[in-house]
Design an enzyme around this catalytic site. Structure first.
Site, PDB file in Angstrom:
ATOM      1  CG  HIS A 155      31.176  53.750  38.745  1.00  0.00           C
ATOM      2  ND1 HIS A 155      31.822  54.608  39.606  1.00  0.00           N
ATOM      3  CD2 HIS A 155      30.824  54.499  37.663  1.00  0.00           C
ATOM      4  CE1 HIS A 155      31.856  55.822  39.082  1.00  0.00           C
ATOM      5  NE2 HIS A 155      31.259  55.784  37.900  1.00  0.00           N
ATOM      6  CB  SER A 277      41.222  24.572  46.463  1.00  0.00           C
ATOM      7  OG  SER A 277      40.967  24.415  47.840  1.00  0.00           O
TER       8      SER A 277
END
Length: 434
Positions: A155, A277
C-alpha cells in the site's frame, strides 16, 4: 514485377495503398524467404520438377542473395511489390526458366507464412537468450546484495524488512515464468506450413517432411487448411509473450524510478545514465527507466490490437493479415532494444547500504517484536495488540535482530533453487539454444 501479374495493370493509387509498407517490413523476412526458397528448390529437384542443374543454379543465386543480406547490399526497389517478387525476379533474370520454376507447388500464401514462421521462431529464440542473460545478471546482483536490507512495501507504506537480494531474485524468477509464454509462442512458430499452397495443398508429389527437416522446423503443420490458419495465430501468441514479459519489466522499471527518488534513495544511477532539468540544476532524472516503463506498457496493448485486427475472420487467407507486420514487427525490435538497455543499466546500479538504520523505518520490525513475544509463550492475538499499543503510545522499541530460515526469505534467498530452474529450462526447452 509481381508474382501474381497476369498483364493487367493495377491502378497506381490502389497499388500504393495495398502494398503499404511491405517493402520496408519485408526486410525482416528476407533471409528467411531465402532459407525457405533453398529448401523449396531442393524439394522440387527431388520430386523431379527441377533438374539437378536448375537446382544448382537456384542454390547459387539464393546463396548470393544471402550474402547480399549479410553485407547490407540487398534492397527491395520501388518497382517490386515485396521481397518475394524481388527474389524471384533476381533468380529469373540470372537463370531464366529455372527462376520461373521456383514457385512451382507453392503459393505466395504459404511462401509468406513460411518466412513469417521462421522469423518468429528465430525471434523467440533470440529474445529468450537475452532474457536468460538478464536472469543471470539479476541473480548475480541478488548474491552481491543479499546482506543489504531494505524496507518492503505494501500500500505504498513501509511494511516489513526485505532485502535487495530478495528483490533482484524475485524478478529473475518471474522472467523465467515469462519465458513459459515465449516457449508457447516458439511451439506455435515451430510448425512448417510450406506446401499448404493457397490453403488446399498441391497435386504435385511434393515432400513436405523434407522441407520441414531442411528448414529446421520441429513439426509439420499437416492440414493445409490448418497451416493457413497459423497466420494471425502465431503473431498473436508472440504478442502475448511480449506483453507478459513487458509487464514484468515495466514493474521493475517503476520500482527503480521510485527507489531512485530522493525520498526513498535506495539506489543510485551513475550520473552518465541520467538526464537533467532545463531550470533545476540539481535534477538527475532516471529517464531510462521511465522510458522502459512507458514502452513496456505500450507493448502490453499488442495482444488486444492483433486480436481486433483478426477477430472476425473465417479460415483461409485474407489480406487483413498484411497489417499484422506493421503492428508487430517494429514493437518486436523495440522489445529487444529494451532488453539490451536493461542489461546495460542494471549492472551499473548502485545500492545504498544500511537503509534500515534510519529511524523512519523502525516500524517495519513490528512483526519481529510480535514473533519475539510469541516465542516467549504469548498468543499471537495478544502479542499483536501489545505491540500495536506500544507503537501508538510511543513505547515501541524495534527488535532489529532477526534471522529467517525458510526458503525464499530474507536470509535464505534460495538462489541455487532458481539456478536449478534455469538449468531445467536449458535441459528441456526447445526454445533455448543448447
Amino acid at each position: 514485377m509481381k508474382i501474381w501479374d497476369k498483364g493487367i495493370a493495377v491502378d497506381k493509387k490502389i497499388e500504393q495503398f495495398t502494398v503499404g509498407r511491405d517493402r520496408e517490413l519485408d526486410m525482416y523476412l528476407a533471409q528467411f524467404d531465402v532459407q525457405a526458397s533453398k529448401a523449396q528448390a531442393n524439394m522440387l529437384a527431388k520430386a523431379g520438377l527441377l533438374s539437378k542443374a536448375e537446382n544448382q543454379q537456384l542454390q547459387q543465386g539464393l546463396t548470393e542473395l544471402a550474402a547480399q543480406l549479410e553485407d547490407g547490399s540487398f534492397t527491395i526497389e520501388a518497382e517490386f511489390e515485396d521481397v518475394h517478387s524481388k527474389i524471384e525476379y533476381y533468380l529469373t533474370e540470372k537463370f531464366g526458366d529455372a527462376g520461373k520454376k521456383i514457385h512451382t507447388a507453392r503459393s505466395r500464401n504459404d511462401q509468406v507464412l513460411t518466412a513469417i514462421q521462421l522469423f518468429l521462431k528465430d525471434y523467440t529464440e533470440r529474445a529468450a537468450a537475452k532474457t536468460l542473460e538478464l536472469v543471470q545478471v539479476l541473480l548475480q546482483k541478488a548474491e552481491a546484495h543479499k546482506e543489504d536490507l531494505m524496507p518492503g512495501y505494501t500500500h505504498f507504506q513501509a511494511a516489513m524488512p526485505s532485502s535487495f537480494g530478495l528483490w533482484f531474485s524475485a524478478y529473475a524468477e518471474h522472467l523465467l515464468l515469462d519465458l513459459a509464454l515465449f516457449e508457447a509462442a516458439h511451439t506455435v512458430a515451430d510448425q512448417n506450413p510450406l506446401g499448404s499452397g493457397a490453403g488446399f495443398g498441391s497435386s504435385f508429389p511434393i515432400d513436405r517432411k523434407m522441407t520441414t527437416q531442411e528448414m529446421g522446423f520441429s513439426n509439420l503443420a499437416v492440414s493445409s487448411v490448418g497451416a493457413q490458419m497459423l497466420r494471425g495465430k502465431t503473431e498473436k501468441t508472440v504478442a502475448f509473450a511480449l506483453a507478459g514479459m513487458a509487464a514484468t519489466l515495466a514493474k521493475m522499471a517503476y520500482d527503480l524510478v521510485l527507489y531512485n527518488g530522493q525520498d526513498m534513495a535506495f539506489v543510485e544511477l551513475p550520473k552518465e545514465f541520467t538526464t537533467g532539468s532545463s531550470i533545476m540544476p540539481h535534477k538527475k532524472n532516471p529517464d531510462v527507466f521511465e522510458l522502459i516503463r512507458a514502452r513496456c506498457n505500450a507493448l502490453q496493448a499488442l495482444p488486444n490490437t492483433l486480436m481486433l485486427a483478426t477477430s472476425n475472420l473465417p479460415s483461409g487467407y485474407h489480406r487483413d493479415f498484411q497489417i499484422l507486420k506493421e503492428l508487430l514487427f517494429e514493437p518486436m525490435t523495440q522489445f529487444l532494444d529494451i532488453l539490451d538497455i536493461v542489461l546495460f543499466a542494471l549492472p551499473q546500479l548502485k545500492i545504498k547500504p544500511n537503509l534500515l538504520n534510519q529511524e523512519k523505518y523502525d516500524a517495519v520490525f513490528t512483526v519481529e517484536n510480535i514473533n519475539q513475544l510469541i516465542q516467549s509463550g504469548t498468543p499471537f492475538r495478544t502479542a499483536y495488540k501489545e505491540v500495536g499499543l506500544a507503537v501508538e503510545d510511543g513505547s515501541y522499541v524495534p527488535h532489529k535482530e532477526f534471522h529467517t530460515t525458510h526458503l525464499g526469505s530474507v536470509h535464505n534467498l534460495g538462489l541455487e533453487e532458481i539456478q536449478a530452474k534455469v538449468a531445467r529450462l536449458r535441459e528441456k526447452s526447445t526454445l533455448v539454444k543448447r
